[in-house]
Enzyme design. Structure first.
Site, PDB file in Angstrom:
ATOM      1  CB  SER A  67      36.844  44.648  37.135  1.00 22.93           C
ATOM      2  OG  SER A  67      36.400  45.319  38.278  1.00 22.93           O
ATOM      3  CE  LYS A  70      36.884  48.352  37.619  1.00 20.21           C
ATOM      4  NZ  LYS A  70      37.615  47.842  38.794  1.00 20.21           N
ATOM      5  CE1 TYR A 190      33.478  50.352  37.969  1.00 18.08           C
ATOM      6  CE2 TYR A 190      32.014  50.201  39.863  1.00 18.08           C
ATOM      7  CZ  TYR A 190      33.156  49.810  39.203  1.00 18.08           C
ATOM      8  OH  TYR A 190      33.987  48.877  39.772  1.00 18.08           O
ATOM      9  CE1 TYR A 242      41.142  45.793  39.752  1.00 19.78           C
ATOM     10  CE2 TYR A 242      40.720  43.485  40.180  1.00 19.78           C
ATOM     11  CZ  TYR A 242      40.374  44.668  39.576  1.00 19.78           C
ATOM     12  OH  TYR A 242      39.267  44.721  38.813  1.00 19.78           O
ATOM     13  CB  VAL A 260      34.444  40.372  41.682  1.00 16.55           C
ATOM     14  CG1 VAL A 260      35.656  41.016  42.318  1.00 16.55           C
ATOM     15  CG2 VAL A 260      33.359  41.370  41.359  1.00 16.55           C
TER      16      VAL A 260
HETATM   17  N1  GLN Z   1      31.561  45.891  40.259  1.00 13.86           N
HETATM   18  C1  GLN Z   1      32.675  45.480  41.069  1.00 13.86           C
HETATM   19  C2  GLN Z   1      32.942  46.519  42.145  1.00 13.86           C
HETATM   20  O1  GLN Z   1      32.799  47.659  41.883  1.00 13.86           O
HETATM   21  C3  GLN Z   1      33.853  45.321  40.194  1.00 13.86           C
HETATM   22  C4  GLN Z   1      35.074  44.877  40.933  1.00 13.86           C
HETATM   23  C5  GLN Z   1      35.849  43.833  40.208  1.00 13.86           C
HETATM   24  O2  GLN Z   1      35.359  43.135  39.331  1.00 13.86           O
HETATM   25  N2  GLN Z   1      37.083  43.653  40.617  1.00 13.86           N
HETATM   26  O3  GLN Z   1      33.299  46.205  43.250  1.00 13.86           O
END
Ligand code: GLN
Length: 306
Positions: A67, A70, A190, A242, A260
């Site tokens: 993420s 992003k 994505y 988050y 993650v």
């Molecule tokens: N690729 C992960 C997902 O879509 C990204 C989530 C994350 O890093 N928080 O669940």
């Protein structure tokens, strides 16, 4: 600030964190390729606005940025679309897990912010509509860190094979008319942006425009305006981790973006960008020891936006 021995500070943090490796948290297990990453790893790297760098531990080991990507897809979308981007995406913290579906129904398919999964999928849709895609995110990151980068295709495939929630989020937005492109095309962007592999040192460099009012960390060109940069940092602080964003502001006091894969990028505006990595996560999907290391860093340096 400039008088501090940053290398000594990172070495001390590395020494304090290393005995704690493997004690708490677990690697992301819902993406099989990430579950296989050894958890006993820790890296930290920073780059100052004046170009000085410092690093310790596994700072040169590539990991899945997940993420953290992003931030960079958002930056591309802000460059391309300006204000119109916000017609499809909100700017409020969600207070919910990164892959939550509940809010999306209440809010008619409009994601709360660009840093939760639904928001990043909506950003990917905007990029596709503008004729851009995964290669553009990869090229932006390679330019920012000054080194060639690649997708980890195994991670991308693993996520595509098991990305049931992301598929649900995308289809849900599509049902509200909030995605213009094909769900499979958007998710391919994505999943690939999440599967870019980078080290702490590369990410600390790449995030450098966020502490330099939008100037490219290596060539000084304008990537985004000063105002857009402030907005990205504001989104990181309120939404970047988050449902732990309050805890991050409380304990660390810097704009942060986690993934993650266990990475966390943090920004000290006008001063430096840094990245920590340790794969074991807490229940909110944030790196346990990464967070602890950032807390040590801000306690030791006194750096905070507050
Ligand atoms: N690729 C992960 C997902 O879509 C990204 C989530 C994350 O890093 N928080 O669940």
């Amino acid at each position: 600030m400039l008088a501090m021995d940053l290398q000594a500070i990172l070495d001390d943090i590395d020494a304090a964190i290393r005995p704690l490796l493997g004690q708490e948290g677990r690697a992301a297990n819902y993406i099989p390729a990430l579950a296989r990453v050894p958890v006993a790893r820790f890296g930290i790297a920073l780059r100052c606005c004046d170009g000085r760098e410092a690093a310790a531990g596994d700072a040169d080991t590539p990991f899945s940025i997940q993420s953290i990507s992003k931030l960079f897809s958002l930056t591309l979308a802000m460059q391309l679309l300006g204000e119109t981007l916000w017609q499809r995406i909100g700017r409020e913290p969600s207070g919910n897990p990164f892959n939550s579906l509940v809010q999306l129904e209440h809010e008619q398919g409009m994601p709360r912010n660009p840093l939760i999964n639904a928001g990043a999928i909506a950003v990917a849709d905007r990029l596709v509509s503008a004729g851009r895609g995964k290669q553009d995110v990869l090229a932006l990151l390679a330019s920012l860190c000054g080194e060639p980068l690649a997708f980890d295709e195994e991670v991308a495939r693993s996520e595509a094979d098991t990305g049931f929630r992301n598929l649900a989020l995308a289809n849900f937005m599509k049902s509200f008319g909030k995605l213009d492109n094909d769900v499979a095309t958007v998710l391919d962007v994505y999943f690939h942006q999440c599967a870019i592999a980078m080290s702490c040192r590369q990410l600390a460099r790449a995030a450098g425009y966020l502490c330099r009012d939008g100037a490219h960390p290596l060539d000084g060109s304008t990537l985004v305006s000063e105002r857009q940069t402030r907005r990205i940092n504001a989104l990181m602080l309120t939404c970047g981790t988050y449902d732990a964003a309050g805890e991050f502001a409380f304990r660390i006091g810097l704009p942060c973006k986690s993934g993650v894969g266990g990475g966390i990028v943090a920004i000290v505006p006008d001063t430096l960008s840094l990245c920590v990595w340790s794969p074991a996560l807490d229940a909110t999907g944030n790196s346990v020891l990464g967070m602890r290391a950032l807390e040590m860093f801000t306690a030791r340096t006194g750096l905070s936006i507050f």
